[in-house]
Design an enzyme around this catalytic site. Structure first.
Site, PDB file in Angstrom:
ATOM      1  N   HIS A 119       0.732  -1.327  -0.045  1.00 22.99           N
ATOM      2  CA  HIS A 119       0.131  -0.058   0.058  1.00 22.99           C
ATOM      3  C   HIS A 119       0.833   1.017  -0.085  1.00 22.99           C
ATOM      4  O   HIS A 119       0.271   2.396   0.111  1.00 22.99           O
ATOM      5  CB  HIS A 119      -0.929  -0.025   1.270  1.00 22.99           C
ATOM      6  CG  HIS A 119      -2.118  -0.946   1.079  1.00 22.99           C
ATOM      7  ND1 HIS A 119      -2.762  -1.443   2.226  1.00 22.99           N
ATOM      8  CD2 HIS A 119      -2.319  -1.741   0.066  1.00 22.99           C
ATOM      9  CE1 HIS A 119      -3.735  -2.631   1.541  1.00 22.99           C
ATOM     10  NE2 HIS A 119      -3.405  -2.728   0.485  1.00 22.99           N
ATOM     11  N   CYS A 131       3.798  12.371 -13.774  1.00 20.85           N
ATOM     12  CA  CYS A 131       4.063  12.858 -14.878  1.00 20.85           C
ATOM     13  C   CYS A 131       5.389  12.485 -15.632  1.00 20.85           C
ATOM     14  O   CYS A 131       5.594  12.458 -16.745  1.00 20.85           O
ATOM     15  CB  CYS A 131       4.149  14.423 -14.888  1.00 20.85           C
ATOM     16  SG  CYS A 131       5.174  15.082 -13.673  1.00 20.85           S
TER      17      CYS A 131
HETATM   18  P1  OAD Z   1      -7.561  -2.868  10.493  1.00 21.50           P
HETATM   19  O1  OAD Z   1      -7.591  -1.814  11.286  1.00 21.50           O
HETATM   20  O2  OAD Z   1      -8.646  -3.320   9.578  1.00 21.50           O
HETATM   21  O3  OAD Z   1      -7.270  -4.273  11.569  1.00 21.50           O
HETATM   22  C1  OAD Z   1      -6.288  -4.254  12.448  1.00 21.50           C
HETATM   23  C2  OAD Z   1      -6.067  -5.583  12.976  1.00 21.50           C
HETATM   24  O4  OAD Z   1      -5.190  -5.742  14.117  1.00 21.50           O
HETATM   25  C3  OAD Z   1      -7.380  -5.985  13.817  1.00 21.50           C
HETATM   26  O5  OAD Z   1      -7.898  -7.302  13.358  1.00 21.50           O
HETATM   27  C4  OAD Z   1      -6.967  -5.930  15.129  1.00 21.50           C
HETATM   28  O6  OAD Z   1      -7.827  -7.181  15.960  1.00 21.50           O
HETATM   29  C5  OAD Z   1      -5.680  -6.152  15.099  1.00 21.50           C
HETATM   30  N1  OAD Z   1      -4.699  -5.722  16.386  1.00 21.50           N
HETATM   31  C6  OAD Z   1      -5.195  -4.781  17.315  1.00 21.50           C
HETATM   32  N2  OAD Z   1      -4.261  -4.411  18.137  1.00 21.50           N
HETATM   33  C7  OAD Z   1      -3.237  -5.484  17.846  1.00 21.50           C
HETATM   34  C8  OAD Z   1      -2.320  -5.715  18.338  1.00 21.50           C
HETATM   35  N3  OAD Z   1      -1.635  -5.121  19.391  1.00 21.50           N
HETATM   36  N4  OAD Z   1      -1.405  -6.858  17.815  1.00 21.50           N
HETATM   37  C9  OAD Z   1      -1.898  -7.475  16.759  1.00 21.50           C
HETATM   38  N5  OAD Z   1      -3.050  -7.353  16.218  1.00 21.50           N
HETATM   39  C10 OAD Z   1      -3.779  -6.202  16.552  1.00 21.50           C
HETATM   40  O7  OAD Z   1      -6.132  -2.862   9.786  1.00 21.50           O
HETATM   41  P2  OAD Z   1      -5.620  -3.548   8.375  1.00 21.50           P
HETATM   42  O8  OAD Z   1      -6.185  -4.959   8.375  1.00 21.50           O
HETATM   43  O9  OAD Z   1      -4.204  -3.319   8.208  1.00 21.50           O
HETATM   44  O10 OAD Z   1      -5.653   0.056   3.107  1.00 21.50           O
HETATM   45  O11 OAD Z   1      -6.265  -2.678   7.266  1.00 21.50           O
HETATM   46  C11 OAD Z   1      -6.033  -3.273   6.019  1.00 21.50           C
HETATM   47  C12 OAD Z   1      -6.239  -2.093   4.998  1.00 21.50           C
HETATM   48  O12 OAD Z   1      -7.297  -1.461   5.339  1.00 21.50           O
HETATM   49  C13 OAD Z   1      -5.168  -1.078   5.408  1.00 21.50           C
HETATM   50  O13 OAD Z   1      -4.057  -1.197   4.732  1.00 21.50           O
HETATM   51  C14 OAD Z   1      -5.809   0.263   4.530  1.00 21.50           C
HETATM   52  C15 OAD Z   1      -7.294   0.176   5.010  1.00 21.50           C
HETATM   53  O14 OAD Z   1      -8.299   0.500   4.050  1.00 21.50           O
HETATM   54  C16 OAD Z   1      -5.454   1.136   2.430  1.00 21.50           C
HETATM   55  O15 OAD Z   1      -5.117   2.257   2.978  1.00 21.50           O
HETATM   56  C17 OAD Z   1      -5.351   0.967   0.995  1.00 21.50           C
END
Ligand code: OAD
Length: 253
Positions: A119, A131
């Site tokens: 990302h 560009c």
């Molecule tokens: P999310 O915010 O969707 O999910 C975060 C995950 O981390 C959840 O499942 C939480 O339970 C878990 N979590 C929280 N604290 C934690 C910890 N201390 N250790 C381990 N896990 C923990 O974030 P992503 O899954 O990364 O895309 O989201 C994926 C994408 O959605 C992002 O990259 C972004 C967003 O749209 C773009 O920006 C294109």
């Protein structure tokens, strides 16, 4: 914990290990996860209103300020024990590679090499028209402009500069995606750390491993759609669980 030992045994017998990380791995570094409630001024916005080409087209200053806010949050962040544990795993398994959805650079700063970034990188900017070719990177620290007006003009073509990250509805960088898909197809073990598994194509990676008989191990305090296909679910914060895995790995075999 039994599942830690099972995880270690699985890693030891693996031929190719890959790691998929999401925002959860950076949570203990003080960076809010994507779907956490965004604090303060931005709480009233849905990120999907901000992280899109349409939003930037409509109100470039709002989107630029949103990223300046997130960059300010990330600047003081340091890698946490989870990032360091993943770097330690790569030292023990040199062919191990990390595929990350995160836009911070904490994996690299913890010592992980050759990170596959699906990302982009929030610290970088590019011309919104690419560009000079994709991506046309722009170092805004070399530019002077009226910051209150929002993003600077591209020094090459005058169109607006934007963050070098993937927005909703945009294609992922082709070469990074190809590398990630190839790695997932070759992996017999994938550790999925700190992702809600909601956003494709990143979320498809564990299914590719499973499809050819590989093992998926999830590290997350919560269950997610990926839990269903995980052989092991190490329930807990990555900054706690991953160092335990590395410590168990280092005890006598
Ligand atoms: P999310 O915010 O969707 O999910 C975060 C995950 O981390 C959840 O499942 C939480 O339970 C878990 N979590 C929280 N604290 C934690 C910890 N201390 N250790 C381990 N896990 C923990 O974030 P992503 O899954 O990364 O895309 O989201 C994926 C994408 O959605 C992002 O990259 C972004 C967003 O749209 C773009 O920006 C294109």
């Amino acid at each position: 914990m039994m599942t830690i030992q099972k995880c270690v045994d699985t890693l030891r017998s693996a031929k190719q290990i890959s790691i998929l990380t999401g925002a959860g791995v950076s949570k203990e570094s003080g960076i809010p996860t994507f779907r956490d409630a965004l604090d303060g001024l931005w709480a009233r916005f849905d990120p999907r209103q901000l992280a899109t080409p349409q939003a930037f087209q409509k109100d470039p200053k709002l989107v630029w300020d949103f990223y300046e806010y997130r960059r300010a949050l990330m600047r003081p962040a340091e890698p946490n024990a989870g990032h360091f544990a993943l770097a330690a795993l790569q030292r023990r398994f040199p062919t191990l590679r990390i595929i990350t959805q995160n836009v911070d650079d904490l994996h690299e700063r913890a010592g992980s090499d050759d990170v596959i970034r699906l990302h982009g990188n929030i610290a970088r900017n590019k011309c919104s028209a690419d560009c000079q070719g994709s991506p046309t990177r722009v170092d805004v620290s070399q530019l002077t402009w009226d910051k209150a007006s929002g993003p600077p003009p591209c020094p090459y073509c005058g169109r607006l500069v934007r963050p070098d990250v993937v927005w909703f509805g945009e294609m992922l960088p082709r070469d990074e995606l190809d590398r990630a898909l190839d790695l997932a197809r070759r992996s017999d073990v994938m550790l999925v750390v700190g992702t809600s598994g909601m956003v494709s194509p990143s979320a498809e990676m564990p299914y590719l491993v499973k499809d050819h008989g590989g093992v998926v191990i999830e590290v997350n305090p919560e269950t997610t759609p990926i839990t269903r296909i995980a052989t092991l679910h190490l329930q807990g914060a990555s900054g706690v669980v991953l160092p335990e895995v590395v410590a168990a790995l280092d005890t006598a075999q």
